[in-house]
Design a protein around this motif. Structure first.
Motif, mmCIF file in Angstrom:
data_model
loop_
_atom_site.group_PDB
_atom_site.id
_atom_site.type_symbol
_atom_site.label_atom_id
_atom_site.label_comp_id
_atom_site.label_asym_id
_atom_site.label_seq_id
_atom_site.Cartn_x
_atom_site.Cartn_y
_atom_site.Cartn_z
ATOM 1 N N VAL A 84 0.841 -1.206 0.000
ATOM 2 C CA VAL A 84 0.000 0.000 0.000
ATOM 3 C C VAL A 84 0.874 1.253 0.000
ATOM 4 O O VAL A 84 0.681 2.177 -0.812
ATOM 5 N N LEU A 85 1.846 1.311 0.906
ATOM 6 C CA LEU A 85 2.710 2.489 0.988
ATOM 7 C C LEU A 85 3.561 2.638 -0.272
ATOM 8 O O LEU A 85 3.794 3.763 -0.740
ATOM 9 N N GLY A 86 4.031 1.530 -0.830
ATOM 10 C CA GLY A 86 4.818 1.602 -2.057
ATOM 11 C C GLY A 86 4.018 2.138 -3.228
ATOM 12 O O GLY A 86 4.524 2.926 -4.042
ATOM 13 N N LEU A 87 2.757 1.739 -3.330
ATOM 14 C CA LEU A 87 1.905 2.249 -4.397
ATOM 15 C C LEU A 87 1.580 3.728 -4.176
ATOM 16 O O LEU A 87 1.594 4.519 -5.124
ATOM 17 N N LEU A 123 -7.218 14.378 6.705
ATOM 18 C CA LEU A 123 -7.071 12.923 6.842
ATOM 19 C C LEU A 123 -6.680 12.541 8.263
ATOM 20 O O LEU A 123 -7.057 11.459 8.742
ATOM 21 N N GLY A 124 -5.922 13.405 8.937
ATOM 22 C CA GLY A 124 -5.527 13.104 10.316
ATOM 23 C C GLY A 124 -6.711 13.012 11.247
ATOM 24 O O GLY A 124 -6.699 12.242 12.208
ATOM 25 N N MET A 173 -0.116 11.255 -1.635
ATOM 26 C CA MET A 173 1.054 11.541 -0.812
ATOM 27 C C MET A 173 0.636 11.875 0.614
ATOM 28 O O MET A 173 1.257 11.420 1.578
ATOM 29 N N ALA A 174 -0.436 12.669 0.757
ATOM 30 C CA ALA A 174 -0.932 13.007 2.092
ATOM 31 C C ALA A 174 -1.423 11.758 2.821
ATOM 32 O O ALA A 174 -1.158 11.575 4.021
ATOM 33 N N LEU A 175 -2.138 10.888 2.114
ATOM 34 C CA LEU A 175 -2.614 9.646 2.727
ATOM 35 C C LEU A 175 -1.443 8.762 3.141
ATOM 36 O O LEU A 175 -1.479 8.119 4.195
ATOM 37 N N ALA A 180 1.573 6.045 7.181
ATOM 38 C CA ALA A 180 2.898 5.720 7.712
ATOM 39 C C ALA A 180 3.009 6.144 9.167
ATOM 40 O O ALA A 180 3.658 5.467 9.983
ATOM 41 N N LYS A 181 2.363 7.256 9.514
ATOM 42 C CA LYS A 181 2.367 7.708 10.907
ATOM 43 C C LYS A 181 1.571 6.743 11.781
ATOM 44 O O LYS A 181 1.971 6.442 12.902
#
Length: 331
Positions: A84-87, A123-124, A173-175, A180-181
């Protein structure tokens, strides 16, 4: 023994210094700063009209190099998370970014990218259950206004498809920052290994897409090799490792403000390397961007957390990252 203990104390002082929030932020900002040189590197050193091939050659070799160096593969749920993060960070982000960049003037593309702090804040609230304070939102608007003055021209043309692509890229990028956080990284896994997983996933998606759409790349020249090495080692491995380190240790909104260093460095790179000039309005925009970044860093250190409706069990260690409970992290 005294010499060894002295060295250990010195190393400990350096580690404590580098772990301070301002030092973490300064190092993380080197990532967007390096990305700001991508345009100049691409136009001056790399083959033209090969955005997918450039993206694939930027991501896949760097990812495989990190995999060979760290010798660590994902386990369990981290296969899905790394994918998911790589995509989000590479496989989907790069094509959308280049598509938008080709259809929009650079100023419009950079201004859309400057929406990232506002998107991260929104998103946060949903993902991290952390409500940004008014200072964070005002700093985001200040930074957005500064970027618009710095890079947006009055005759800029708007293309609907390009705008949609850039907005999608910025949202992804924001997601990625927020996820990741929330997820942190698995115990015992280094940041280089986590970075390598994501780069490899993105590169494996981009490589066949580049061959299908653009065909085989041209024979490399010395300039091509220099550009790929710079983008791979400095603009990707080093930049993303520092960026992910910052995500792990700083509030997500703080990281989104650091991303504004990208258009600032891109403007300076054009000024120094391409002989461009800055107008009075652009200098004002640069000042507003810097003020927005500094204000955003300060505002992000005081998170406002949305209370849970009911108490929940403590999260798993690998869910929290380095900063502790995920509910106490600002976006």
């Amino acid at each position: 023994m005294g010499v060894i203990r002295g060295r250990e104390r010195g190393d400990g002082r350096w580690r404590r210094l580098l772990d301070r929030p301002w030092a973490v932020a300064a190092l993380a900002a080197l990532g967007p700063a390096a990305w700001g040189t991508t345009y100049v590197t691409t136009t001056e050193l790399l083959p033209p009209d090969r955005p997918l091939a450039v993206s694939a050659l930027r991501a896949l070799p760097a990812g495989l190099l990190l995999l060979a160096f760290t010798r660590r593969l994902p386990r369990g749920r981290w296969w899905m998370r790394a994918t998911v993060l790589g995509l989000l960070n590479f496989g989907a982000f790069f094509p959308l970014l280049f598509y938008g960049a080709y259809r929009l003037p650079g100023g419009v593309a950079s201004t859309v990218g400057a929406l990232s702090p506002l998107l991260v804040a929104g998103l946060g609230v949903v993902v991290l259950r952390a409500r940004p304070g008014p200072g964070t939102l005002l700093a985001a608007l200040l930074g957005l206004s500064g970027v618009a003055l710095l890079v947006l021209r009055a005759d800029a043309a708007l293309d609907a498809a390009g705008m949609a692509a850039m907005l999608s890229a910025t949202s992804l990028m924001a997601l990625a920052v927020v996820l990741a956080k929330r997820w942190g990284r698995p115990p015992g896994v280094s940041l280089l290994a986590l970075t390598g997983w994501q780069l490899t996933v993105g590169g494996l998606v981009l490589a066949p897409l580049a061959l299908l759409v653009e065909g085989a790349p041209p024979a490399p020249t010395a300039g091509h090799v220099a550009g790929y090495v710079y983008l791979g080692l400095i603009g990707t491995v080093l930049a993303y490792a520092l960026w992910f380190r910052g995500i792990e240790r700083l509030p997500a909104s703080s990281m989104s403000f650091l991303g504004l260093a990208n258009p600032v460095v891109a403007s300076f790179a054009g000024l120094v390397l391409l002989g461009q000039s800055l107008t009075g309005w652009q200098l004002l925009g640069l000042t507003l961007v810097l003020l927005g970044v500094l204000w955003g860093q300060r505002a992000s250190q005081r998170p406002r957390v949305i209370p849970e409706s009911a108490p929940s069990s403590p999260p798993e260690r690998e869910e929290t990252g380095a900063s502790g409970a995920r509910a106490t992290v600002a976006p």
